[in-house]
Design a protein around this motif. Structure first.
Motif, mmCIF file in Angstrom:
data_model
loop_
_atom_site.group_PDB
_atom_site.id
_atom_site.type_symbol
_atom_site.label_atom_id
_atom_site.label_comp_id
_atom_site.label_asym_id
_atom_site.label_seq_id
_atom_site.Cartn_x
_atom_site.Cartn_y
_atom_site.Cartn_z
ATOM 1 N N PHE A 89 0.824 -1.209 0.000
ATOM 2 C CA PHE A 89 0.000 0.000 0.000
ATOM 3 C C PHE A 89 0.857 1.257 0.000
ATOM 4 C CE2 PHE A 89 -2.705 -3.389 1.706
ATOM 5 C CZ PHE A 89 -3.644 -3.382 0.692
ATOM 6 N N ASN A 90 1.378 1.569 -1.162
ATOM 7 C CA ASN A 90 2.130 2.811 -1.323
ATOM 8 C C ASN A 90 1.128 3.959 -1.424
ATOM 9 O OD1 ASN A 90 3.747 4.942 -2.062
ATOM 10 N ND2 ASN A 90 4.021 4.241 -4.167
ATOM 11 N N ILE A 91 0.872 4.632 -0.291
ATOM 12 C CA ILE A 91 -0.067 5.749 -0.366
ATOM 13 C C ILE A 91 0.693 7.069 -0.434
ATOM 14 C CG2 ILE A 91 -1.941 4.497 0.760
ATOM 15 C CD1 ILE A 91 -1.441 6.083 3.263
ATOM 16 N N GLY A 92 1.980 6.995 -0.786
ATOM 17 C CA GLY A 92 2.804 8.207 -0.829
ATOM 18 C C GLY A 92 3.117 8.699 -2.223
ATOM 19 N N ALA A 93 2.293 8.316 -3.212
ATOM 20 C CA ALA A 93 2.539 8.776 -4.579
ATOM 21 C C ALA A 93 2.567 10.303 -4.641
ATOM 22 C CB ALA A 93 1.468 8.240 -5.528
ATOM 23 N N GLU A 94 1.797 10.926 -3.749
ATOM 24 C CA GLU A 94 1.768 12.381 -3.676
ATOM 25 C C GLU A 94 3.188 12.942 -3.461
ATOM 26 O OE1 GLU A 94 -1.206 13.919 -4.025
ATOM 27 O OE2 GLU A 94 -0.367 15.926 -3.799
ATOM 28 N N GLY A 95 3.874 12.412 -2.459
ATOM 29 C CA GLY A 95 5.217 12.893 -2.156
ATOM 30 C C GLY A 95 6.213 12.500 -3.229
ATOM 31 N N GLN A 96 6.046 11.299 -3.784
ATOM 32 C CA GLN A 96 6.944 10.846 -4.847
ATOM 33 C C GLN A 96 6.778 11.743 -6.073
ATOM 34 O OE1 GLN A 96 5.345 6.950 -4.634
ATOM 35 N NE2 GLN A 96 6.229 6.699 -2.598
ATOM 36 N N LEU A 97 5.547 12.207 -6.298
ATOM 37 C CA LEU A 97 5.307 13.147 -7.396
ATOM 38 C C LEU A 97 6.052 14.465 -7.138
ATOM 39 C CD1 LEU A 97 1.948 13.807 -9.135
ATOM 40 C CD2 LEU A 97 3.168 15.758 -8.234
ATOM 41 N N ALA A 263 5.095 7.648 -10.173
ATOM 42 C CA ALA A 263 4.590 8.873 -9.554
ATOM 43 C C ALA A 263 5.542 10.035 -9.847
ATOM 44 C CB ALA A 263 4.420 8.680 -8.050
ATOM 45 N N GLY A 264 6.846 9.750 -9.807
ATOM 46 C CA GLY A 264 7.833 10.779 -10.125
ATOM 47 C C GLY A 264 7.698 11.246 -11.568
ATOM 48 N N LEU A 265 7.404 10.292 -12.445
ATOM 49 C CA LEU A 265 7.192 10.625 -13.858
ATOM 50 C C LEU A 265 5.986 11.569 -13.994
ATOM 51 C CD1 LEU A 265 8.519 9.884 -16.527
ATOM 52 C CD2 LEU A 265 6.919 7.989 -16.753
ATOM 53 N N ALA A 266 4.976 11.336 -13.173
ATOM 54 C CA ALA A 266 3.819 12.241 -13.186
ATOM 55 C C ALA A 266 4.262 13.657 -12.830
ATOM 56 C CB ALA A 266 2.747 11.757 -12.194
ATOM 57 N N GLY A 267 5.154 13.763 -11.834
ATOM 58 C CA GLY A 267 5.684 15.075 -11.469
ATOM 59 C C GLY A 267 6.469 15.688 -12.618
ATOM 60 N N ASP A 281 2.448 25.423 -4.864
ATOM 61 C CA ASP A 281 0.990 25.467 -4.719
ATOM 62 C C ASP A 281 0.294 24.826 -5.913
ATOM 63 O OD1 ASP A 281 1.016 26.635 -2.249
ATOM 64 O OD2 ASP A 281 1.110 28.667 -3.071
ATOM 65 N N GLY A 282 0.878 25.032 -7.104
ATOM 66 C CA GLY A 282 0.260 24.503 -8.314
ATOM 67 C C GLY A 282 0.458 23.007 -8.490
ATOM 68 N N LEU A 283 1.372 22.420 -7.694
ATOM 69 C CA LEU A 283 1.619 20.980 -7.823
ATOM 70 C C LEU A 283 0.917 20.176 -6.736
ATOM 71 C CD1 LEU A 283 5.405 21.102 -8.697
ATOM 72 C CD2 LEU A 283 3.621 20.184 -10.161
ATOM 73 N N ALA A 284 0.624 20.847 -5.615
ATOM 74 C CA ALA A 284 -0.006 20.133 -4.495
ATOM 75 C C ALA A 284 -1.509 20.031 -4.734
ATOM 76 C CB ALA A 284 0.289 20.844 -3.176
ATOM 77 N N LEU A 285 -1.887 19.230 -5.695
ATOM 78 C CA LEU A 285 -3.293 19.124 -6.101
ATOM 79 C C LEU A 285 -3.890 17.779 -5.729
ATOM 80 C CD1 LEU A 285 -2.886 20.588 -9.697
ATOM 81 C CD2 LEU A 285 -3.704 21.793 -7.687
ATOM 82 N N ASN A 286 -3.219 17.045 -4.836
ATOM 83 C CA ASN A 286 -3.689 15.710 -4.454
ATOM 84 C C ASN A 286 -3.748 14.746 -5.639
ATOM 85 O OD1 ASN A 286 -3.937 16.442 -1.809
ATOM 86 N ND2 ASN A 286 -6.096 16.990 -1.984
ATOM 87 N N LEU A 287 -2.903 14.991 -6.637
ATOM 88 C CA LEU A 287 -2.887 14.095 -7.790
ATOM 89 C C LEU A 287 -2.480 12.684 -7.369
ATOM 90 C CD1 LEU A 287 -1.186 16.525 -10.303
ATOM 91 C CD2 LEU A 287 -3.530 15.681 -10.449
ATOM 92 N N GLY A 288 -1.556 12.608 -6.412
ATOM 93 C CA GLY A 288 -1.088 11.307 -5.950
ATOM 94 C C GLY A 288 -2.163 10.544 -5.212
ATOM 95 N N PHE A 289 -2.859 11.234 -4.308
ATOM 96 C CA PHE A 289 -3.918 10.573 -3.541
ATOM 97 C C PHE A 289 -5.054 10.142 -4.474
ATOM 98 C CE2 PHE A 289 -2.126 13.093 0.088
ATOM 99 C CZ PHE A 289 -1.692 11.989 0.786
ATOM 100 N N THR A 290 -5.404 11.031 -5.423
ATOM 101 C CA THR A 290 -6.475 10.682 -6.345
ATOM 102 C C THR A 290 -6.091 9.470 -7.182
ATOM 103 O OG1 THR A 290 -6.977 13.031 -6.440
ATOM 104 C CG2 THR A 290 -8.080 11.648 -8.040
ATOM 105 N N GLY A 291 -4.794 9.328 -7.459
ATOM 106 C CA GLY A 291 -4.314 8.184 -8.232
ATOM 107 C C GLY A 291 -4.699 6.857 -7.594
ATOM 108 N N ILE A 292 -4.691 6.820 -6.263
ATOM 109 C CA ILE A 292 -5.056 5.584 -5.554
ATOM 110 C C ILE A 292 -6.497 5.216 -5.881
ATOM 111 C CG2 ILE A 292 -5.434 4.573 -3.269
ATOM 112 C CD1 ILE A 292 -3.162 6.417 -2.300
ATOM 113 N N VAL A 293 -7.345 6.234 -5.869
ATOM 114 C CA VAL A 293 -8.746 6.001 -6.145
ATOM 115 C C VAL A 293 -8.941 5.592 -7.609
ATOM 116 C CG1 VAL A 293 -10.999 7.035 -6.040
ATOM 117 C CG2 VAL A 293 -9.304 7.675 -4.368
#
Lengths: 370, 313
Positions: A89-97, A263-267, A281-293
């Motif tokens: 359960f890698n729920i840290g895609a946000e940070g990896q991004l 996830a880094g590639l997404a960044g 501010d423009g990158l912290a859009l919860n893209l990583g968390f949404t990816g899980i969903v």
């Protein structure tokens, strides 16, 4: 004592049709629930949904914007899918991004000016993937060596990444900060050679090709390679993996690293295709968390991820688009609807695999063992 | 040394610690029953927006608090239904709850964004005790919820350790199959504690709007739910350690103000971002050190995140 018990039983046969119907039923149910809140607040659900659809999927630029958001969502969705399908359960895609964005913007500023066209873009993308992989690596090592839950470590590292990114632009005069922005700090722009081109006058960029390529590569990896086979074995049974002589530790760390790289590639695509500089501010859009969903709704299938990402991209795009279109609809509706659809889809997913059995309970009930 | 800066910082740290502690205590109860709830941030926002609306409408602070808590509990029932009854993946369900909660709360709260809530908690002063230097203002001149939170932590500790219900709860989190064979209703216990967690998360959110800030959409919680989630692990599932950890986390959020004064004469500078990172890094380090090879030694319930299926095996 006689009463009724409600229980879930696993369906014996899998029905493809049911699997396809479930998402639609979930969406309709979510629209109804969100509609209740809309009426409560004095809006007409029909008008709101009409505007929502028009804002995300009718005009050329609306479709382009929805697809632009689908790019990082596809990649973070893949990141979650590859890990979650083997119960990591890698729920840290946000940070990896974020780390991917930091690394790729560094490459775009420092390395890109000396490189010819295509290579500049390539180096930026690779740097992003490496950044994300690097941020997932400790979680893998801690899990394998110390048994530390990757849920917690990846989540914690996400916050560290967030503050690191903010520090680089807002908190210091680092290499990433534009030296010409003393009052309003912003990220230094990457070299124009490293930017991903856009399609015509839209915002849609070539990151879409990167994302689709990643989908095919991950599908191939899981389906056709021994690495993919090992991942499946480790994911389904640790004991079986041990008997088969698979080094589980390596496979687990490897899967987390691949997940982090995606996830880094997404960044990186966000930097090279959209932001063109480190914009906390423009990158912290919860893209990583949404990816899980996204991954969960796609049932961890790489191609399903694309479909769900486009749908979610449309919903997310509708928020800002509604803001521009006037005050008929509050943009918050978009997030509420996303959440409602997710919850119903999660519930609905259960019914594709199980059925609800209501049975009469008698006093001497014995649990049936399979 | 400038004393007032540290006095203000310490007192502010306690106030900042309350919502973190309440959220974490609720999450602890849920996790002790074996249900991980990543919807904490969403439940807090739902509690906060409800308290803001009720406070705005009635002007009654206790009514606002009560409704905030109940809204949190009701909202958490969604997670209980999905993860206990339907046995959905708890991580995915919890994340979806946070997304839905954020969306719903910002939608409902749109009309009162930034409006001052007419009612706030007032401090209870313990006479001479409040005069004690440093600790006085920090511990003996705070609002009632601060004391209630401290009492709640001790109460939960007692509940877990010394009551029969607490024993049932722990058995459900450790080995639901065993608990089931003992005649304990695994499902009921999980529902109750997920919703108690929602209640406390709702209180935590309510406290935010009723103590310091106005309703500011997502900015109201500003990630406190995630911090509380980390804190449960950081405190290795101990209620009193949650209290202590919440204070440390609260201090880390407020220490900038004090540090900057302290260090203003020197060249030494700690960037606030690094200070903010500290709790998260500490959590990882604690986990790695405590959990070496065996996560359970860190106090994690053995069945955390695992749905209970009676038929299997």
């Amino acid at each position: 004592m006689i009463g009724y018990t409600v229980s879930l039983q696993r369906r014996l046969e899998t029905n493809r049709l049911r699997g396809l119907i479930t998402p639609f039923v979930s969406i309709v149910a979510a629209l109804i629930v969100a509609g209740v809140f809309l009426i409560w607040e004095g809006f007409s659900p029909v008008t709101v949904y009409q505007d929502l659809f028009e804002a995300s999927f009718t005009s050329r630029s609306a479709i382009a914007d929805s697809l632009t958001i689908a790019i990082p969502l596809t990649l973070t969705g893949l990141a979650a899918a590859i890990a979650f399908r083997m119960n990591l359960f890698n729920i840290g895609a946000e940070g990896q991004l974020y780390l991917g964005a930091i690394a790729s913007s560094w490459a775009g500023i420092a390395l890109a000016p000396d490189l010819p066209g295509v290579f500049a873009v390539l180096v930026v993308l690779i740097a992003g993937a490496l950044g994300g992989a690097l941020w997932a690596l400790p979680a893998g090592i801690f899990k394998v060596r110390f048994g530390t839950s990757e849920i917690i470590s990846t989540l914690m590292l996400t916050f560290v990444a967030l503050f690191l990114m903010r520090y680089l632009v807002f908190g210091s005069h680092s290499y990433w900060r534009d030296p010409n922005s003393p009052t309003f700090p912003q990220g230094r722009k990457i070299d124009s050679s490293a930017e991903l081109g856009t399609f015509g006058d839209t915002r849609l960029h070539w990151g879409i090709a990167v994302a689709l390529l990643a989908v095919v590569v991950i599908w191939g990896l899981v389906r056709f390679t021994s690495t993919g086979f090992n991942m499946n074995v480790v994911g389904s049974s640790a004991a079986a993996a041990r008997y088969a002589g698979i080094r589980s530790g390596r496979v687990i760390t490897g899967a987390l690293v691949i997940s982090g790289a995606l996830a880094g590639l997404a960044g990186a695509t966000e930097i090279a295709g959209r932001a063109h500089g480190l914009d906390p501010d423009g990158l912290a859009l919860n893209l990583g968390f949404t990816g899980i969903v996204v991954a969960a709704l796609a049932r961890y299938n790489p191609f399903g991820v694309v479909v769900v990402a486009v749908f979610m991209g449309g919903l997310r795009n509708a928020g800002p688009a509604l803001q521009i279109s006037g005050d008929r609809v509050p943009p918050e509706v978009s997030l509420m609807l996303q959440g409602a659809i997710l919850l119903f889809a999660i519930g609905g997913e259960v019914f594709t695999r199980n059925r609800l059995v209501i049975s009469r309970r008698t006093s001497g009930e014995v649990a049936v063992t399979q | 040394m400038n004393e007032w800066a540290i006095v203000i910082t310490l007192a502010a740290s306690v106030v900042a610690a309350v919502p973190i502690a309440l959220g974490a205590l609720g999450e602890l109860l849920s996790e002790k029953a074996g249900v991980l709830n990543l919807g904490l941030e969403g439940m807090m926002l739902i509690g906060a927006v409800t308290a803001a609306q009720v406070g705005d409408g009635t002007g009654n602070i206790w009514l606002a608090l009560a409704f905030g808590g109940l809204a949190g509990a009701a909202f958490s029932a969604i997670h209980a239904f999905l993860s206990v009854t339907l046995r959905a993946n708890q991580i995915v369900s919890g994340l979806a709850l946070t997304i839905f909660g954020t969306g719903l709360a910002t939608f409902i709260g749109k009309s009162i964004e930034g409006e001052p809530i007419p009612t706030k908690f007032t401090a209870v002063r313990f006479g001479a005790l409040a005069e004690i230097p440093l600790v006085g203002p920090m511990l003996f001149e705070q609002d009632p919820i601060v004391y209630a939170t401290i009492i709640a932590a001790f109460g939960i500790r007692f509940y877990l350790r010394n009551t029969r219900a607490g024993l049932s709860l722990r058995s459900v989190g450790e080995s639901p199959a065993t608990a089931d064979s003992m005649g304990i209703s695994v499902g009921a216990i999980r529902y109750v504690h997920v919703m108690l967690g929602g209640l406390l998360a709702g209180f935590a959110g309510s406290y935010l709007v009723l103590s310091r800030v106005n309703w500011a959409q997502e900015g109201t919680t500003a990630g406190i739910g995630w911090i509380a989630l980390a804190l449960v692990v950081f405190a290795s599932w101990g209620p009193l350690r949650v209290l202590l950890g919440a204070f440390l986390f609260g201090f880390a959020r407020n220490a900038n103000f004090w540090l900057q004064r302290e260090l203003s004469d020197t060249d030494f500078e700690v960037p606030p971002e690094f200070l903010s990172m500290l709790p998260y890094l500490l959590t990882i380090i604690v986990l790695v050190v405590l959990g070496s090879r065996d996560w359970r030694r860190a106090g994690a319930p053995a069945s955390l995140g695992v749905p209970f299926v009676r038929d299997e095996r």
